[in-house]
Design an enzyme around this catalytic site. Structure first.
Site, mmCIF file in Angstrom:
data_model
loop_
_atom_site.group_PDB
_atom_site.id
_atom_site.type_symbol
_atom_site.label_atom_id
_atom_site.label_comp_id
_atom_site.label_asym_id
_atom_site.label_seq_id
_atom_site.Cartn_x
_atom_site.Cartn_y
_atom_site.Cartn_z
ATOM 1 N N GLY D 15 0.829 -1.207 0.000
ATOM 2 C CA GLY D 15 0.000 0.000 0.000
ATOM 3 C C GLY D 15 0.861 1.253 0.000
ATOM 4 O O GLY D 15 1.881 1.296 0.676
ATOM 5 N N ARG D 76 0.893 -5.166 -5.528
ATOM 6 C CA ARG D 76 1.147 -6.485 -4.963
ATOM 7 C C ARG D 76 1.612 -7.358 -6.143
ATOM 8 O O ARG D 76 1.240 -7.108 -7.282
ATOM 9 C CB ARG D 76 -0.101 -7.096 -4.324
ATOM 10 C CG ARG D 76 -0.966 -6.091 -3.597
ATOM 11 C CD ARG D 76 -1.253 -6.445 -2.160
ATOM 12 N NE ARG D 76 -1.879 -5.268 -1.512
ATOM 13 C CZ ARG D 76 -1.409 -4.677 -0.420
ATOM 14 N NH1 ARG D 76 -0.341 -5.129 0.193
ATOM 15 N NH2 ARG D 76 -2.010 -3.620 0.104
ATOM 16 N N ASP D 107 5.134 -4.945 5.852
ATOM 17 C CA ASP D 107 5.721 -6.248 6.168
ATOM 18 C C ASP D 107 5.568 -7.270 5.040
ATOM 19 O O ASP D 107 6.455 -8.096 4.852
ATOM 20 C CB ASP D 107 5.259 -6.797 7.527
ATOM 21 C CG ASP D 107 3.760 -6.778 7.701
ATOM 22 O OD1 ASP D 107 3.061 -6.533 6.700
ATOM 23 O OD2 ASP D 107 3.296 -7.017 8.830
ATOM 24 N N GLY D 108 4.501 -7.178 4.256
ATOM 25 C CA GLY D 108 4.400 -8.054 3.101
ATOM 26 C C GLY D 108 5.581 -7.853 2.154
ATOM 27 O O GLY D 108 6.174 -8.816 1.661
ATOM 28 N N THR D 130 4.295 2.698 5.564
ATOM 29 C CA THR D 130 2.893 2.287 5.676
ATOM 30 C C THR D 130 2.209 3.217 6.662
ATOM 31 O O THR D 130 2.814 3.619 7.651
ATOM 32 C CB THR D 130 2.745 0.829 6.170
ATOM 33 O OG1 THR D 130 1.394 0.634 6.609
ATOM 34 C CG2 THR D 130 3.660 0.518 7.326
ATOM 35 N N ASP D 132 -0.047 2.517 8.684
ATOM 36 C CA ASP D 132 -0.594 1.830 9.855
ATOM 37 C C ASP D 132 0.318 1.804 11.085
ATOM 38 O O ASP D 132 -0.126 1.489 12.185
ATOM 39 C CB ASP D 132 -0.966 0.387 9.479
ATOM 40 C CG ASP D 132 -2.146 0.331 8.539
ATOM 41 O OD1 ASP D 132 -3.010 1.216 8.638
ATOM 42 O OD2 ASP D 132 -2.207 -0.582 7.706
ATOM 43 N N ASP D 134 2.372 -0.320 11.922
ATOM 44 C CA ASP D 134 2.324 -1.641 12.560
ATOM 45 C C ASP D 134 3.542 -2.500 12.255
ATOM 46 O O ASP D 134 3.433 -3.695 12.031
ATOM 47 C CB ASP D 134 1.045 -2.366 12.129
ATOM 48 C CG ASP D 134 0.979 -2.545 10.615
ATOM 49 O OD1 ASP D 134 1.776 -1.898 9.904
ATOM 50 O OD2 ASP D 134 0.145 -3.331 10.141
ATOM 51 N N ARG D 176 -6.275 -2.562 10.100
ATOM 52 C CA ARG D 176 -6.897 -3.882 10.092
ATOM 53 C C ARG D 176 -6.418 -4.719 11.276
ATOM 54 O O ARG D 176 -7.175 -5.461 11.877
ATOM 55 C CB ARG D 176 -6.577 -4.587 8.763
ATOM 56 C CG ARG D 176 -7.753 -5.346 8.213
ATOM 57 C CD ARG D 176 -7.596 -5.654 6.748
ATOM 58 N NE ARG D 176 -7.893 -4.505 5.907
ATOM 59 C CZ ARG D 176 -7.554 -4.389 4.619
ATOM 60 N NH1 ARG D 176 -6.864 -5.342 4.036
ATOM 61 N NH2 ARG D 176 -7.891 -3.317 3.932
#
Lengths: 327, 327, 327, 327
Positions: D15, D76, D107-108, D130, D132, D134, D176
């Site tokens: 993202g 992706r 992380d992906g 990112t 997020d 996270d 998420r």
């Protein structure tokens, strides 16, 4: 003292900074949470001397977390610098039954706080609120992050016109004694040069950097100048540069007072909220003469004496990084 | 000429204004829609003289509608003021097979356009792009609405600090010959006084208004000063006022070049898009030496000669309204 | 009545809109200017029925010109739709000595105003405040310009991510019965398709436009959908489109209530200020049952009956322009 | 390897996040500074597999520091999850003489980076990008601060309308698996409740909090709900709450994709610039499979394996503070 704390005062002093309202709200709501009464004094120490004050409850501070400025207003107060002034202030605090005072402001404000607390039996806790970030003992002061974004937004706008006209801009930002704003905003806007009080830059270096930039294909440039820069202000620097680079289209902009206002950023609101809670908890724990700050992500305290007498250093590593990316 | 139009040129000239990119995009896409080739010239008329240009297709103008400045850059061009310069420009246009030129800029730019089109057989259409709104024949120029919002946002910030400190601010905004920005922004920020070139205000009136405001309980005030104000600039006005109101805490801020930049507002993007379409349609219809503008909500045209030689008047009614609400 | 007018009321009703505060301020200050007393009723007609009100002086409306929402709050009021409710309201107005009422709101609010003024001897003047711009008799309603800029800013953000990922976005904006927001914002963000209640678009056309865009090299696209679009909402449209363009990466975003808030733009503040002055002057001149609006740049009035019963049309020319530039 | 490093690659993956462009710029300019060639791959790993790439010099990254999204685009890539895909990618890197790869993403993206670097002799350095926040091993990810301010600005707008209508809003924000955005933004907007995946809140507590707030005089409330909240999404929560508080005027808003875009804040630009410099220096020092982050204000590194496999914890102290001030 601890759980017996019944009534405290809060004021904002010195230059206003975005997030001061969020700090006031946090102090008030933390008190409400713990059943402590809070009196807000208007216009800093002057309001304590004049007993210009009001009880603040949770609703009195509703809808202020997102507003710049300070609802308690602020002012410098010459009278408070005298022993007589502080005596009057103390008398008013006692008369109201106030057992502790939270002072939101910069180092001038803390000097007053420190004197009051040394001379009289009234605990005082400081919360660093100033856009300049120039207070020892905290990584960030309330208002700094907002001011940075205000500067960056303004310089982005100037960049539009600089690029459209192949111009060189000297832009002056706040920071009479410190280059925190200039350094961080300078990196964020891609400034070719950043001139700050903590570094002695020679005019030669500035010229060289600008020439190199042009050789590398740069058609417009921004030089960010902190108010307190040693060589001179933005206008002076522009004039000196013009002598060496007569074919450059050079302009000057002094961002001025708009840097102080505006809705606080998320980071400033969260910081202010954290420090407000901490300040009340310090008073509840019976402490005095400390400033609450944030260090390495955690709330910390520092003696207010250290906060006043020591100076935070600029991050040399940031200077190095600014140098690398400003090709 | 009409449907046989095959190739046009476009340039931006004079001071840049937010929305110029949206106008370029609209000119280019309207041409693509009608199967007309477009050449963009860089840095205004200088680019025509130097043949510094590029073919622009629909993709070349993708993602610029929201950007301040001008992707074609802009410049003043002394050489174009000479007959020789214009001859060179004309030769380059002919060499490229360009049959019409769209000039986005202010009245200086239109003067050049007018000369070119009078001296040579090349149709020229003007699009008014300047933050000052000082062009006859259109209710709004591209960039005016954005500049207004930039000024209002900056003054709102200053208002935060003015209110927190009970201060009086003199704030200088752009407008060397016209008070459109000062008047509209002044109403929007609740200025106590608005000083513009079109009105002769006496210092006495300013002082009286400020005193009345204070008597009515106003604790802070904003005076908005257009650059071209007759009595003097913001700094001068502040100093004069200080003589009469020595106990006021008076500050000055000159907003400067940031007023020119920034992402264009919705209104400026829509206006620029409409005028871009109209300009190409004017060329397609075989017209020349007109400026496309907007009047009473509809796209209109005015002879470029009128656009240059006449001055739009300030709305007296707005002055009256500003007066009423600034208690 | 004229100069003998001594006391009026003001309220905001229906959905809130940025600039309502500026209108309240203008009404109050115009009254102060003319020596008229003003009472502000809270929560629309409910406040009149409940006599939930306060006298407003010039200072009571200080520092609200730049704030979204409405300090008088707003609400729908079922009781006011009954004759009994309006009787109560009228009695309260009379009890307070109120001789005229200014209602800031949308057409639902004007229906109430019209009934009140028809049934009782109380003059009522309307000021159009709604983000939807769907009121007959004025070119612009208060809040429309701000909402447009809010939408444009949000879609610009989504465009960043759309472009980074080659995505197609269906974005739903407000406008249950009208496409003013979708149409203007759609042009400003460079939408590929704009779907509004006033136009019947077939799904085929949407698909064709998207395919053509891709063939022309467009890698990301925005489709702006007004709430009241006839085929279905943004989610439905996205699902239908997915069936025909299965290899597109399609996302949906519903902008929602954020479109109603935020600091009003300069244009909305100026409009609100003008209409506030005009409304009071209408009452002073002895008029009733009219709405003050702006047409072709000038303040105008329209009978409130027409404002309620007629519908403003969408500018077909803008649809045509949107079509041309969205290649 | 060290000073002999001659050529590296850079890409953005997963993202998009505001500040990714600033990171790209920093990587490129640091390379230019050290005489290293840089190739930018488009659309993440897909660009490496397809050899869709371009050499980037200092000018290629001019004027991107202030732009949201990523100029290298992102995607992706299923093929990269296969050994064959990574082999193709590796072959392309080798063919171009690329000796190290900087991957900006979440992380992906790091999982892919880790596999590539484990299977082949190509050093890979990660930069956390990112919204997020996270990712383990860094206090802040690039884009988090900007997303927070976007959320806060949107909720401030909704607050205007909530206050004007005495409404309760359930607002859903991104996150998420983590509540960083909801927690920080929730404190900053003065949310009554903050619901995040890391905490199990019971509906009862939410109801109680809302009731207490109303008893304390709160007339409007905001509940901030992270996407990944355990009880259900914002719409579900609103419906459940409505059952217990039938007389509340409850609304729902899902902020959606606009949270990903926008011009990066000052903090995100500075962070991205610092991490870009650090990543190149890590490659120059011969390191691999580490992520550069920031901890306690200083740039740090963490093994990419840890960054992938561990989860950063939420600050419980912030939850406590949110609780105190949300009276």
């Amino acid at each position: 003292m601890g759980k017996s704390l019944k009534h405290i005062g809060v004021l904002t002093s010195g230059g206003d900074a975005p997030g001061m309202n969020a700090a006031i709200r946090s102090v008030v709501r933390t008190c409400t949470h713990h059943g402590i009464e809070v009196t807000g004094f208007y216009e800093g120490y002057q309001g304590v001397i004049d007993d210009n004050a009001e009880t603040l409850d949770a609703r009195a501070v509703a809808h202020i977390i997102n507003r710049g400025g300070t609802m308690l207003r602020s002012a410098r107060c010459a009278e408070f610098r005298t022993r007589e002034g502080r005596q009057k202030a103390y008398d008013n605090l006692k008369k109201r039954g106030i057992e502790g005072l939270v002072v939101i402001g910069g180092d001038g404000s803390f000097t007053g706080a420190s004197l009051l607390s040394d001379e009289f039996d009234i605990p005082v806790i400081g919360i660093p609120g100033t856009i300049d970030n120039d207070i020892y003992g905290t990584d960030f002061t309330i208002g700094f992050d907002t001011a940075l974004n205000t500067v960056v937004d303004a310089v982005d706008r100037i960049r539009d016109t600089a690029t459209s006209h192949n111009r060189l801009f000297f832009i002056e930002v706040m920071g009479r004694d410190s280059g925190f704003i200039a350094l961080n905003a300078g990196i964020a806007v891609g400034a070719t040069n950043i001139l700050i009080p903590e570094e002695s830059t020679e005019l030669d270096e500035v010229i060289t950097k600008l020439k190199t930039g042009r050789e590398n294909g740069k058609t417009s440039s921004i030089v960010l100048v902190a108010e307190g820069e040693k060589m001179g202000d933005a206008l002076f620097m522009a004039e000196e540069t013009k002598k060496h680079l007569p074919d450059y289209d050079i302009r000057v902009s002094v961002l001025g007072h708009m840097q102080r206002g505006g809705n606080p950023t998320c980071a400033d609101r969260v910081l202010a909220t954290r420090l407000g809670v901490a300040a009340v908890e310090q008073l509840m724990a019976g402490h005095s003469s400390v400033m609450c700050g944030v260090r390495n992500g955690s709330v910390c305290t520092v003696s207010i004496h250290d906060a006043i007498s020591r100076k935070p250093g600029i991050d040399r590593n940031l200077m190095h990084i600014a140098e690398i990316v400003s090709l």
